[in-house]
Structures are given as structure tokens and as C-alpha cells.
Enzyme design. Structure first.
Site, PDB file in Angstrom:
ATOM      1  N   LYS A  40      15.551 103.514  -7.004  1.00 21.80           N
ATOM      2  CA  LYS A  40      15.470 103.480  -5.461  1.00 21.80           C
ATOM      3  C   LYS A  40      16.735 104.386  -4.773  1.00 21.80           C
ATOM      4  O   LYS A  40      16.303 104.884  -3.882  1.00 21.80           O
ATOM      5  CB  LYS A  40      15.865 101.758  -5.224  1.00 21.80           C
ATOM      6  CG  LYS A  40      17.134 101.276  -5.413  1.00 21.80           C
ATOM      7  CD  LYS A  40      17.338  99.695  -5.151  1.00 21.80           C
ATOM      8  CE  LYS A  40      18.501  99.332  -5.652  1.00 21.80           C
ATOM      9  NZ  LYS A  40      18.463  97.933  -5.840  1.00 21.80           N
ATOM     10  N   ARG A 135      21.561  85.840  -3.293  1.00 16.85           N
ATOM     11  CA  ARG A 135      20.551  86.871  -2.660  1.00 16.85           C
ATOM     12  C   ARG A 135      19.201  86.294  -3.021  1.00 16.85           C
ATOM     13  O   ARG A 135      18.868  84.924  -2.475  1.00 16.85           O
ATOM     14  CB  ARG A 135      20.966  88.270  -3.466  1.00 16.85           C
ATOM     15  CG  ARG A 135      20.219  89.245  -2.173  1.00 16.85           C
ATOM     16  CD  ARG A 135      20.387  90.689  -2.616  1.00 16.85           C
ATOM     17  NE  ARG A 135      19.676  91.080  -3.780  1.00 16.85           N
ATOM     18  CZ  ARG A 135      19.589  92.288  -4.229  1.00 16.85           C
ATOM     19  NH1 ARG A 135      20.403  93.116  -3.773  1.00 16.85           N
ATOM     20  NH2 ARG A 135      18.837  92.755  -5.221  1.00 16.85           N
TER      21      ARG A 135
HETATM   22  C1  PLP Z   1      19.187  97.723  -7.093  1.00 15.97           C
HETATM   23  C2  PLP Z   1      18.709  96.604  -8.059  1.00 15.97           C
HETATM   24  C3  PLP Z   1      19.162  96.984  -9.264  1.00 15.97           C
HETATM   25  C4  PLP Z   1      19.988  98.055  -9.891  1.00 15.97           C
HETATM   26  O1  PLP Z   1      21.174  97.842  -9.701  1.00 15.97           O
HETATM   27  P1  PLP Z   1      22.215  98.767 -10.107  1.00 15.97           P
HETATM   28  O2  PLP Z   1      23.527  98.317  -9.809  1.00 15.97           O
HETATM   29  O3  PLP Z   1      22.064 100.152  -9.215  1.00 15.97           O
HETATM   30  O4  PLP Z   1      22.053  99.049 -11.607  1.00 15.97           O
HETATM   31  C5  PLP Z   1      18.526  95.879 -10.370  1.00 15.97           C
HETATM   32  N1  PLP Z   1      17.920  94.704  -9.692  1.00 15.97           N
HETATM   33  C6  PLP Z   1      17.810  94.598  -8.478  1.00 15.97           C
HETATM   34  C7  PLP Z   1      16.858  93.142  -8.213  1.00 15.97           C
HETATM   35  C8  PLP Z   1      17.905  95.512  -7.605  1.00 15.97           C
HETATM   36  O5  PLP Z   1      17.720  95.091  -6.401  1.00 15.97           O
END
Ligand code: PLP
Length: 371
Positions: A40, A135
Site C-alpha cells: 500500500k 482499530r
Molecule cells: C498497513 C498494514 C499492514 C502492514 O503494516 P507495516 O507496519 O507496514 O508492516 C499490515 N496489516 C494491516 C491490516 C495493515 O493495514
């Protein structure tokens, strides 16, 4: 005019990203944990995704359907997970464009089931459980009921359970909350008789727990973005041993370089962005105005490479002080971005994304051309 690389630009080193992915895939494999590479922050850049796949990730995850579609359109062949609960308005897109989605709402699951039936497909589901970061997630006491509903819905396949910590309230993945996840998985399997093959323990913040604890329980997957792309632990920003921290570099161009007083002249109120003016130093100093701003980057997440220091930024200008007098107009200043700065730079249509190696590899369409 001399031919020049476009500025501002974000340079992406695919070999460093591939190396980081491979290193984390390998160290987690020794713990029987598979890696989902999260794209992302790069807006689903196919070139970056391919580097993750070459590094050995088991699948790709992104929070937005547009990004997953970009991966598919870019010819990236990987199992995909939508790692944000689907918008009800997008269930048909989700079923068409993601192999799996994470979910927390019964109503959305019913809609996904209908959409999957309409499309003649089976859509896979990971239920997210709330373990304290507040969250996304089903409350643990409601998980059992949720599982029963999902396994009764046609065209949905319950793959497993996941959780996400650290992102909203900074709750640290620990033995305690990760054991709670494993216990929940065991309990749900016992009470419902359904097998859960995928236990997705979290994100990059889970790495110290995953690599450091003696027993990782039922967790067999982590979803990693920041640690692969930036080579750092998100909880304390410390570099991860053996990983590159400079796969991304942001480069901007100096449009003014002058010696000016360190203090503003005149009565001072709030600035365009609400903050009060920060005074740095005394007397006169060289100030650089660089052609990049809050519309392009989170300047608080940038570390300048070299001896200049960031004072602040407005929409389109970033101000630095420079101890050296030889930084001329037209010269370039480089920065290492943190995750927030990376995310915003990738998203700004004013920032060119320059992929190395390979001029034919593109991340996304540019707002302007530089021909
Ligand atoms: C963005 C996200 C991740 C990845 O997180 P990082 O800290 O970049 O490794 C994993 N799981 C969810 C649900 C996320 O939104």
C-alpha cells in the site's frame, strides 16, 4: 538545456527491496511464519510487488482495491489479500479482484457471499479480532458466533483469523496478546469443528516478538510493509540488522539559496498550517527553499542526506538551513523518507517515481511528462 532527471522524484531501488524481502522471508521461515508483502505504501506499484515476489513472499496484501487492480494490470502473479475490511459499495470489486479479504462485519460478509455467488466464485475470508489496539476487529467474545455465520454463508471460505496491533494506539505485540490469539484459534476450532489454516499475527511491529520469542503459538503469517521497504522496526525506527534502510530516496530541487536572518521580522501569528513559527539559531544563516511541500510529503518524516537541516514546510515550499555556502539554486537535496513521508510522496502526482534498475518499469502514471 542540459538533460536532467525530473524533480521532485522518489528513487526506488528494487534490488534493495528484493534483498530486504528475502532476508525477512528467510528469518521468519525458521519460525514457520509466512510473509505477506504489503504494497500500500507504493500504491500497488507492480515493479515493487515483483521484487517482493522475487524475495519469496507467500502473497501480496494491500488495503485498497485500486492498488490490487494495479498489481493485476501490471501482470503481477501472486495470491492477494485485501487487508482492509471491504467497503459495502465495493463487494463486487473485492470478489473480482482479491483472493482473500479481512473482515469484521456480518453484514459485509453477507454481501460478499452474495457477490461471490453472482460471480460464480469462492471468496476467502480472514476474520480480524480485536486484541487491544482498538482499530479493526471483532471482540474476542463475539468471534465464535461470527465464525459460525461465515461457515454457513455460501461461496465464502473461512481461511483463518488475524489481528492488527500497534497502528492505532501503539499496542506492542507481545507474548500475552499473541498467546491470546493462539488460544482463540484453538478454542474456535474446538467449538466449531472448523480448521483455521491461516493465523495472521500482525504487521512489521510483530517482528521483535516473532523473532525473539521462544514460542510463537499458532501464528503462521505476518503482513509486512514498512520493515521490508524501509528496513526498520516501526516501534522504535531502529534499523533491522542486515536490511537496507535506503531503498527509497526523495530528491528535491533548490529554488532559492540566500543568507537571511534567523528570526522573522514583524508581529507573528499562526502560520498557514496552524503551527507557531520555530526559531532556529541566531544571527544570519543560509536558508534554502526547496520545491516540495506538504502536498507532496510529510516533511517531519524526512531526514536530509548531508549537512542541511529542515526548518519547516508549507504547501509547496520546504525550508532548510545549510551550514555550507555552496548549495546553489538548481542543485538537488536528498532525503531518506520514513513510512509517512514515503506514503505521501508516492501519492503525490507531483513526485516522479523513478525505478532502478530499468527505465521501462513504471510505478504509476505521472501528472506531467518530462520530455
Ligand atoms: C498497513 C498494514 C499492514 C502492514 O503494516 P507495516 O507496519 O507496514 O508492516 C499490515 N496489516 C494491516 C491490516 C495493515 O493495514
Amino acid at each position: 538545456m542540459r538533460p536532467q532527471a525530473p524533480t521532485p522524484r522518489l528513487e526506488v531501488d528494487l534490488e534493495k527491496i528484493r534483498h530486504n524481502a528475502a532476508a525477512l522471508v528467510q528469518s521468519l521461515a525458521s519460525r514457520n511464519i509466512a510473509v505477506i508483502g504489503v504494497t500500500k505504501a507504493t500504491l500497488g506499484c507492480p515493479a515493487v510487488a515483483r521484487a517482493l515476489v522475487e524475495g519469496g513472499v507467500a502473497g501480496l496484501g494491500d488495503s485498497r482495491m485500486q492498488n490490487l487492480r494495479r498489481l493485476a494490470a501490471g501482470g503481477v502473479d501472486a495470491d492477494t489479500t485485501l487487508i482492509r475490511s471491504p467497503m459495502p459499495s465495493q463487494v463486487d470489486l473485492v470478489v473480482a479482484g482479491a483472493d482473500t479479504s479481512v473482515n469484521t462485519e456480518i453484514d459485509v460478509l453477507r454481501m460478499l457471499s452474495s457477490a461471490a455467488r453472482r460471480a460464480g466464485r469462492t471468496h476467502r475470508v480472514v476474520l480480524m479480532v480485536e486484541l487491544g489496539d482498538l482499530r479493526e476487529g471483532v471482540m474476542p467474545e463475539d468471534l465464535d458466533e461470527m465464525v459460525r455465520v461465515v461457515i454457513g454463508l455460501p461461496n465464502l471460505l473461512l481461511e483463518g483469523i488475524g489481528t492488527n496491533l500497534a497502528c492505532q494506539n501503539g499496542v506492542i505485540p507481545s507474548r500475552l496478546n499473541m498467546d491470546q490469539l493462539s488460544t482463540l484459534v484453538d478454542e474456535v476450532e474446538t467449538t466449531t469443528g472448523v480448521g483455521l489454516s491461516r493465523v495472521s499475527g500482525g504487521n512489521s511491529a510483530n517482528l521483535p516478538w516473532a523473532l525473539g520469542s521462544s514460542d510463537i503459538g499458532r501464528v503462521n503469517e505476518l503482513r509486512l510493509g514498512e520493515s521490508i521497504l524501509l528496513g526498520r522496526q516501526p516501534l522504535d525506527r531502529r534499523p533491522i540488522e542486515g536490511l537496507h534502510t535506503d531503498a527509497f530516496r526523495l530528491i528535491a530541487e533548490v529554488i532559492e539559496s540566500k543568507v537571511k536572518p534567523s528570526h522573522p521580522t514583524g508581529a507573528v501569528g499562526r502560520t498557514a498550517f496552524g503551527a507557531r513559527h520555530v526559531i532556529s539559531g541566531e544571527g544570519n544563516a543560509r536558508r534554502l527553499v526547496v520545491a516540495i511541500g506538504r502536498q507532496d510529503v510529510d516533511h517531519e518524516g524526512l531526514v536530509p542526506i548531508g549537512d542541511a537541516a529542515i526548518i519547516g514546510a508549507s504547501s509547496d515550499h520546504m525550508i532548510l538551513t545549510s551550514p555550507s555556502d555552496d548549495v546553489l539554486v538548481g542543485s538537488e537535496v536528498s532525503f531518506e523518507p520514513d513510512y509517512s513521508a514515503l506514503l505521501r510522496a508516492m501519492t503525490s502526482p507531483f513526485v516522479d517515481v523513478v525505478i532502478k534498475p530499468g527505465p521501462r518499469l513504471r510505478c504509476r502514471d505521472r501528472l506531467r511528462s518530462n520530455g
